[in-house]
Design an enzyme around this catalytic site. Structure first.
Site, short mmCIF file in Angstrom:
data_model
loop_
_atom_site.label_atom_id
_atom_site.label_comp_id
_atom_site.label_asym_id
_atom_site.label_seq_id
_atom_site.Cartn_x
_atom_site.Cartn_y
_atom_site.Cartn_z
N SER A 191 -42.55 -39.46 -42.68
CA SER A 191 -43.36 -38.94 -41.59
C SER A 191 -43.42 -37.50 -41.42
O SER A 191 -44.12 -36.94 -40.54
CB SER A 191 -42.28 -39.38 -40.33
OG SER A 191 -40.74 -38.91 -40.56
N HIS A 227 -43.97 -45.63 -39.40
CA HIS A 227 -45.08 -44.66 -39.16
C HIS A 227 -46.57 -45.40 -39.56
O HIS A 227 -47.40 -44.62 -40.13
CB HIS A 227 -44.88 -43.19 -39.69
CG HIS A 227 -43.91 -42.68 -38.78
ND1 HIS A 227 -44.41 -41.84 -37.75
CD2 HIS A 227 -42.73 -42.30 -38.87
CE1 HIS A 227 -43.37 -41.05 -37.38
NE2 HIS A 227 -42.44 -41.42 -37.82
N LYS A 282 -43.50 -46.66 -31.59
CA LYS A 282 -44.66 -45.63 -31.87
C LYS A 282 -45.99 -46.46 -31.52
O LYS A 282 -46.09 -46.42 -30.55
CB LYS A 282 -44.17 -45.35 -33.50
CG LYS A 282 -42.84 -44.65 -33.77
CD LYS A 282 -42.90 -44.08 -35.12
CE LYS A 282 -41.68 -43.21 -35.34
NZ LYS A 282 -40.36 -43.46 -34.96
#
Length: 393
Positions: free
Chosen positions: A182, A210, A241
């Site tokens: 990330s 991610h 996310k």
């Protein structure tokens, strides 16, 4: 006793400030979205993990509101006592279908999923071989386990192979890696990692927080991108996310592994169940992704535009195609100053410095979103150019 500790803490905090490493918190006055209210005005948000722009999507909000009315506010219990509702089972089944796995178990966060994984499955007879830049949650999960720990250099398959050879005498060998790192936006070479795992009879664990929702041809994550969905044994991820942006996590993979986690994983057994409203919104997210690829296309277009224009403007970007796009600054104080100058121009970004990233590798980690318009992206690039000229004066 606390008097002495307080003095030490004050001195330590002062050192952090003087080094330009202090991490303040800006208060957002409103929902998370492409444009947010900070202080006295609205600014374009280029630092959230809101990859698909779903954090304020009306379909998710409606699903959450309806779940509040039907299923209540919270579970007030853990899953195995009286904390399981039908939406929990539906979301686990839907995630398994989406990811192409045998079964899925929900957690309060992906941090909890990683914390409860390794000690449940592995003992002192086993070895965990972990990428050196893995997320803190993997590192902490490994620390809780009695298995022997080995590290290999970031994305270095030759070094990984050396560690696999070194661990040949272990009962089980588990390779642990982020799907996307990330701080850099780099992807783990899962095709090569899985090939080594087959050759040396090892398990593969991937944290795809991610990537899930937008990486790969249909957004199924890095295993889909590299064509190894059937070769990854354990896949962890987050709902916080791309998949709605609220909270919650999961572990998905082999059926027997998931079943053992239900029986022995401590964060699962001793943490409250995921709130019904979050569970329902996550289901709505997956249904939305199944029905259209428009958000994926928009995110990729924004990412390509920002990378191209920033490169043409002479900025030092880490290479790649991921919507995490670090703009390398080097000095921590300069990164913080540039972030402040950008905020003055209506661009909300954060300078990242030690200990989040290595010393002398401070950066502004920009993150693209499908919620950004083309004009938003162009405005951000222009603001970077202006801020750089102001710092050079």
């Amino acid at each position: 006793m606390y008097g002495a500790m307080r003095d030490d803490l004050k001195a330590g905090l002062a050192e952090i400030r003087e080094a330009g490493l202090y991490k303040g918190e800006r208060v957002i006055q409103g929902p998370q979205r492409a444009s947010v209210s900070v202080g006295d005005g609205d600014v374009l948000n280029f630092c959230a993990n809101n990859y698909l722009g779903l954090a304020d999507h009306p379909k998710l909000i409606k699903a959450a509101q309806e779940a509040l009315d039907r299923w209540g506010f919270g579970m007030a219990s853990v899953r195995f006592i009286c904390g399981t509702q039908q939406p929990h089972k539906e979301l686990e089944a839907k995630l398994s279908e989406f990811l192409g796995t045998e079964d899925t178990i929900l957690y309060s966060s992906c941090f909890d999923a990683n914390a409860g994984l390794f000690e449940t499955l592995l003992t002192d007879q086993d070895v965990i071989i972990s990428d050196e830049l893995n997320h803190a949650s993997i590192i902490d999960g490994v620390r809780l386990c009695k298995a022997k720990r080995m590290r290999y250099r970031n994305r270095d398959v030759a070094d990984l192979e050396a560690r696999l050879k070194e661990a040949s005498g272990a009962r089980y060998r588990m390779i642990a890696t982020d799907g996307v790192f990330s701080m850099d936006g780099y992807l783990a070479p899962l095709d090569e990692i899985c090939e080594l795992a087959e050759r040396y009879d090892a398990l593969v664990m991937v944290d795809d927080s991610h990537a899930v929702g937008f990486t790969g041809p249909t957004g199924r994550g890095t295993p889909e991108l590299f064509g190894v969905q059937d070769k990854v044994d354990v896949l962890t991820g987050t709902l916080g996310k791309a998949l709605g942006g609220a909270s919650g996590g999961y572990t998905s993979g082999r059926a027997e592994i998931v079943e053992m986690l239900r029986q022995r994983s401590r964060p699962y057994l001793f943490s409250n169940s995921l709130a019904p409203s979050i569970t329902a919104a996550a289901l709505a997210t997956l249904e939305l992704l199944d029905s259209s690829s428009d958000l994926l296309g928009k995110l990729r277009a924004n990412t390509e535009l920002f990378r191209r224009r920033m490169t043409e403007a002479g900025f030092d970007l880490l290479p790649g195609e991921h919507p995490i796009i670090p703009v390398m600054i080097g000095d921590a104080a300069k990164a913080g100053k540039m972030a402040d100058l950008l905020l003055d121009q209506g661009i909300y970004v954060i300078g990242f410095s030690y200990p989040v990233v290595p010393l002398e590798l401070a950066r502004i980690r920009t993150q693209m979103s499908a919620a950004h318009s083309t004009e938003d992206v162009n405005r951000a690039v222009d603001a970077f150019v202006t801020a750089r000229s102001m710092m050079d004066e």
